[in-house]
Design a protein around this motif. Structure first.
Motif, PDB file in Angstrom:
ATOM      1  N   ASP A 150       0.856  -1.296  -0.307  1.00 33.04           N
ATOM      2  CA  ASP A 150       0.199  -0.193  -0.092  1.00 33.04           C
ATOM      3  C   ASP A 150       0.702   1.251   0.143  1.00 33.04           C
ATOM      4  N   LEU A 151       2.537   1.123   0.475  1.00 33.90           N
ATOM      5  CA  LEU A 151       2.585   2.443   0.348  1.00 33.90           C
ATOM      6  C   LEU A 151       4.366   1.922  -0.451  1.00 33.90           C
ATOM      7  N   PRO A 152       4.190   1.665  -2.027  1.00 34.37           N
ATOM      8  CA  PRO A 152       5.298   0.967  -2.737  1.00 34.37           C
ATOM      9  C   PRO A 152       6.139   2.657  -2.826  1.00 34.37           C
ATOM     10  N   ASP A 153       6.288   3.656  -2.357  1.00 33.81           N
ATOM     11  CA  ASP A 153       7.192   5.266  -2.391  1.00 33.81           C
ATOM     12  C   ASP A 153       7.805   5.008  -1.110  1.00 33.81           C
ATOM     13  N   VAL A 204      -1.237   6.450  11.152  1.00 31.94           N
ATOM     14  CA  VAL A 204      -1.501   5.453   9.745  1.00 31.94           C
ATOM     15  C   VAL A 204      -1.068   7.017   9.156  1.00 31.94           C
ATOM     16  N   ALA A 205      -1.405   8.144   9.675  1.00 30.33           N
ATOM     17  CA  ALA A 205      -0.228   9.139   9.057  1.00 30.33           C
ATOM     18  C   ALA A 205       1.483   9.585   8.807  1.00 30.33           C
ATOM     19  N   GLY A 206       1.688   8.945  10.596  1.00 35.13           N
ATOM     20  CA  GLY A 206       3.129   8.376  10.297  1.00 35.13           C
ATOM     21  C   GLY A 206       4.035   7.630   8.988  1.00 35.13           C
ATOM     22  N   LEU A 207       3.248   7.178   9.030  1.00 33.96           N
ATOM     23  CA  LEU A 207       3.215   5.256   7.823  1.00 33.96           C
ATOM     24  C   LEU A 207       2.925   6.215   6.216  1.00 33.96           C
ATOM     25  N   LYS A 208       2.733   7.072   6.352  1.00 35.90           N
ATOM     26  CA  LYS A 208       2.095   7.829   4.869  1.00 35.90           C
ATOM     27  C   LYS A 208       2.736   8.784   4.454  1.00 35.90           C
ATOM     28  N   ALA A 209       3.220   9.262   5.156  1.00 36.41           N
ATOM     29  CA  ALA A 209       4.193  10.199   5.509  1.00 36.41           C
ATOM     30  C   ALA A 209       5.224  10.600   4.248  1.00 36.41           C
ATOM     31  N   PRO A 210       5.737  11.437   3.248  1.00 36.94           N
ATOM     32  CA  PRO A 210       6.747  11.302   2.103  1.00 36.94           C
ATOM     33  C   PRO A 210       7.870  10.441   2.673  1.00 36.94           C
ATOM     34  N   ALA A 211       8.669  10.279   2.656  1.00 42.17           N
ATOM     35  CA  ALA A 211       9.685  10.235   2.731  1.00 42.17           C
ATOM     36  C   ALA A 211      11.468  10.935   2.883  1.00 42.17           C
TER      37      ALA A 211
END
Length: 234
Positions: A150-153, A204-211
């Protein structure tokens, strides 16, 4: 998974769990545990073989049922979404809720075990590494793989860091610790339901944050007035 099969074994496990959480694993002697459990040392040796065996059993008694729930939840998501990635929100919820149920259930250890879990890794890394590699690593891998889809980037290394942060926030956030009282406000550290409702969107917000990009990463320069590598004052 080790389970308590008789009252004597149960008393030993509960006494060890409480004392480990209160005073630490290394400083808790078998003599203190047997005194609290009202048994003799032979009973500990009979049921667990050694202090190491007792420590393993304390963790396994609580984490075994949580692991079963983790597996049930991730398998449900895999069936539900098939070839499509499951939403991060549902993956996080599937991981957090079994731990939250444990934290709110005093019969299953509740906050006593959560306090032990929160402080245990730094003190008992050997036991954690052994237990997780043998019994829980495959479960964490299932969740990591689901998040990767779900977070390929998000780079794999970054995701590993974020999973470590997730585990730390989860155990500390649900341990009912006193740190929350030091922060100005009206939050109740004993309110597990509110803690979960606040924790899930945070994770969730932390996991989704841009690298972070290398150029954007802060450098850890020495603070003013501290000695540098050659002993000079900066």
């Amino acid at each position: 998974m080790t389970t308590a099969s008789n009252p004597t074994k149960e008393r030993i496990l509960s006494a060890a769990e409480l004392l480990f959480a209160e005073t630490g694993i290394a400083t808790t002697s078998l003599r203190r545990i047997t005194a609290r459990a009202r048994v003799n040392l032979a009973a500990v040796n009979y049921h667990f073989g050694s202090k190491d065996g007792l420590i393993d059993a304390v963790y396994e008694r609580r984490l075994g049922p949580v692991t079963d729930e983790w597996l049930t939840n991730i398998e449900r998501l895999e069936r539900q979404y098939g070839d499509d990635p499951a939403p991060v929100e549902e993956i996080v919820e599937a991981f957090v809720l079994p731990v939250a149920r444990l934290a709110s259930d005093e019969v299953r250890g509740g906050r006593i075990f959560m306090r032990l879990l929160a402080q245990g890794y730094s003190e008992a890394r050997h036991y954690f590494e052994k237990l997780f590699s043998s019994q829980y690593q495959h479960v964490l891998d299932r969740y990591r793989q689901a998040l990767r889809r779900d977070l390929p980037d998000v780079p794999g290394e970054t995701l590993c860091w974020r999973l470590q942060f997730l585990l730390g926030a989860l155990t500390q956030g649900l341990s009912g610790g006193e740190l929350l009282k030091l922060i100005e406000g009206q939050a109740d550290p004993r309110d597990t339901e509110r803690a979960v409702n606040e924790l899930i969107p945070f994770l969730v917000a932390g996991l989704k944050a841009p690298a972070p990009k290398p150029a954007e990463q802060p450098r850890l320069e020495p603070a003013a007035g501290t000695a540098d590598s050659e002993g000079e004052i900066a």
